[in-house]
Design an enzyme around this catalytic site. Sequence first.
Site, PDB file in Angstrom:
ATOM      1  N   LYS A  52       1.168  -3.073  -6.365  1.00 20.67           N
ATOM      2  CA  LYS A  52       0.408  -3.730  -7.342  1.00 20.67           C
ATOM      3  C   LYS A  52       1.052  -5.048  -7.982  1.00 20.67           C
ATOM      4  O   LYS A  52       0.138  -6.062  -8.719  1.00 20.67           O
ATOM      5  CB  LYS A  52      -0.027  -2.707  -8.533  1.00 20.67           C
ATOM      6  N   SER A 301       2.222   2.653  -0.173  1.00 24.00           N
ATOM      7  CA  SER A 301       1.829   1.587  -1.036  1.00 24.00           C
ATOM      8  C   SER A 301       2.410   1.953  -2.496  1.00 24.00           C
ATOM      9  O   SER A 301       2.445   1.005  -3.446  1.00 24.00           O
ATOM     10  CB  SER A 301       0.275   1.874  -1.280  1.00 24.00           C
TER      11      SER A 301
END
Length: 404
Positions: A52, A301
């Site tokens: 992110k 991720s």
Amino acid sequence: MTITLEDVRAAAARIAGHLSRTPTVPAPRLGDMAGCRLHVKLESQHATSSFKERGALNKLLSLGEAERRAGVIAMSAGNHAQAVACHATRLGIRSTIVMPAFTPFTKVERTENLGATVELHGETLSEAAAFAHDLAARDGLIFVHPYDDPLVAAGQGTAALELLEDVPDLDVLVIPIGGGGLIAGMATAAKALRPDLEIVGVQCSLYPAVRQALAGQPITCGGATVAEGIAVKAPGALTLPIIRALVDDVVEVGEARLEEAVYRLATMQKLVAEGAGAAALAAILEEPERYRGRKVGMVLSGGNIDSRIMAQVLMRGLVYEGRIVRLRIGITDAPGALARVTRLLGEAGANIVEVHHQRLFHNVPVKMAEVDVVLETRNQTHVDALIARMKDAGYPTSLMVEVG
């Protein structure tokens, strides 16, 4: 509105020097489980342990001076919140993060420690998001969307540029999907550079919003999942058309497979992954024939998993592998009987963790007792040998937890 390879390259130039490049590492032991050559992009190695940061930073660096002075606002109870807080503080931009009222205190504290002002509001994510938009309009703040923003998606796409520089001859790329920002950005870059590259998106089966939207089905999502980072009920208006155009397939994985993927990454590759971060591996393990003989890239991720959840996953994994088991053993209710049982187990190489000796609450004859023994064992073969040894010695023995 869409994004292009040029947008992703511009994002890469913009964030260069602000973010360290994350490594891509081979994972031969994990790859062997699916018969493929597996390479893992470690997005968990960012400062806040998630991809992110790429999108949040690209958005923040694109702001003009007046927008920076005004400040930014985001709605998130997870990785996006920390990414915005971290880089806004570093850039001298005031940040406000709206979180639902039920957000665990540890997440609130972590985000505040990164320099953000946290507002707790609403009983659902949608109520928190509406409140964040109201605050943005009232106070003139710039809203930083977690995925449905071209600058954010382009920033996430920079992971594909790095991955294909590291492993240019991939056959297939597997990427988790929540709202779709990561896969939209990465697919934009990857397909422009390698039109022949197969791209597979992964959703958890409790939140298959993108898969349902692509199929024209009603979106029905809900439930508790270990992959809360991709538990998104609505795909983005920006990201969904990109996924439809560029992603070859979107698959679902269940909770057991997600849990197994977290466990395998920890025990075989020595990597900490959150449930969403392990989703790509879960898909590979779920459908190994699809990847057999191919060179596969996957994105890990994020690594923000609660330590209690990780502990449970590791212990449950040991049970699954037959390395921790519970046996129920019938014995005579007489002096020395329990000592003989423990001696037999020890001689057979089992380590006793717990013993529960029951006379009253199990359905056994009055002169008998049952002992539940929790053992550390080597594997399922060892468990089978233990049970056979106890039965041969005259002790009725059964396995109380299904393993393997």
